[in-house]
Design an enzyme around this catalytic site. Structure first.
Site, PDB file in Angstrom:
ATOM      1  N   CYS A  33      46.293  38.024  39.603  1.00 56.61           N
ATOM      2  CA  CYS A  33      45.337  37.482  40.165  1.00 56.61           C
ATOM      3  C   CYS A  33      44.157  38.578  39.921  1.00 56.61           C
ATOM      4  O   CYS A  33      43.207  37.878  39.662  1.00 56.61           O
ATOM      5  CB  CYS A  33      45.267  37.381  41.275  1.00 56.61           C
ATOM      6  SG  CYS A  33      46.032  38.259  42.854  1.00 56.61           S
ATOM      7  N   ASP A  35      43.607  40.968  42.002  1.00 53.38           N
ATOM      8  CA  ASP A  35      43.044  41.194  43.229  1.00 53.38           C
ATOM      9  C   ASP A  35      43.293  42.735  42.882  1.00 53.38           C
ATOM     10  O   ASP A  35      44.189  43.161  43.180  1.00 53.38           O
ATOM     11  CB  ASP A  35      43.386  40.084  44.328  1.00 53.38           C
ATOM     12  CG  ASP A  35      42.601  39.156  44.142  1.00 53.38           C
ATOM     13  OD1 ASP A  35      41.330  38.942  43.206  1.00 53.38           O
ATOM     14  OD2 ASP A  35      43.218  38.231  44.990  1.00 53.38           O
ATOM     15  N   CYS A  58      40.773  37.472  47.666  1.00 53.74           N
ATOM     16  CA  CYS A  58      41.449  36.536  48.571  1.00 53.74           C
ATOM     17  C   CYS A  58      41.273  36.098  50.288  1.00 53.74           C
ATOM     18  O   CYS A  58      41.234  37.020  50.255  1.00 53.74           O
ATOM     19  CB  CYS A  58      42.538  35.218  47.901  1.00 53.74           C
ATOM     20  SG  CYS A  58      44.002  36.272  48.423  1.00 53.74           S
ATOM     21  N   CYS A 102      49.819  38.041  48.850  1.00 52.29           N
ATOM     22  CA  CYS A 102      48.552  38.692  49.037  1.00 52.29           C
ATOM     23  C   CYS A 102      48.830  39.679  50.250  1.00 52.29           C
ATOM     24  O   CYS A 102      48.570  40.721  50.407  1.00 52.29           O
ATOM     25  CB  CYS A 102      47.374  37.509  49.447  1.00 52.29           C
ATOM     26  SG  CYS A 102      46.954  36.507  48.224  1.00 52.29           S
TER      27      CYS A 102
HETATM   28 FE1  FES Z   1      44.654  38.096  44.913  1.00 53.99          FE
HETATM   29 FE2  FES Z   1      45.782  36.720  47.264  1.00 53.99          FE
HETATM   30  S1  FES Z   1      45.216  35.362  45.339  1.00 53.99           S
HETATM   31  S2  FES Z   1      45.510  38.580  46.267  1.00 53.99           S
END
Ligand code: FES
Length: 136
Positions: A33, A35, A58, A102
């Site tokens: 993702c 992140d 997120c 996550c």
């Molecule tokens: Fe990337 Fe939650 S979708 S950490």
């Protein structure tokens, strides 16, 4: 999608920010993702006296990083190392299955920050930034 406890942690996160002159810094990212989570620690005699986080991610990533910092302040580094993402999820009374990953970021960011602390203790200079963010 998210329960009230997760939404509360997301809307009113605790320990947001970055500790200046931190004793340990951990930065991890999720390769899928994209992140990123950064955790900074203040550690005194192997006890975590302060923890802050900055997360680009997120709702679940922000809620779990806030919760993780709350769970490790006052703990020994060994106890913080033993913290599992499942405990963070349990504290939050659950996450949607597709969001469990996550919470892994929070566990791994803590581990990375403590590893950095130990490296510094042994005299190794560690540079923690986006360039060498650990992907998990
Ligand atoms: Fe990337 Fe939650 S979708 S950490």
């Amino acid at each position: 999608m998210y329960n009230d406890r997760v939404m509360e942690a997301f809307k009113n996160p605790k320990n947001v920010g970055e500790i200046v002159n931190a004793d340990g810094v951990g930065m991890v990212g999720n390769a899928t993702c994209g992140d990123i989570m950064k955790i900074t620690l203040k550690i005194d005699n192997d006890i975590i006296t302060d923890a802050k986080f900055m997360t680009y991610g997120c709702t679940a990533a922000i809620a779990t990083s806030s919760t993780a910092t709350q769970m490790i302040i006052g703990k020994s580094i060994d106890d913080a190392l033993a913290l599992k993402n499942a405990q963070i999820v349990e504290y939050l009374e659950g996450l949607p299955p597709q969001k469990i990953h996550c919470s892994v970021l929070a566990e791994e960011a803590i581990k990375a920050a403590i590893e950095d602390y130990r490296n510094r203790q042994s005299g190794q200079r560690t540079v923690v930034d986006e360039q060498n963010c650990r992907m998990v």
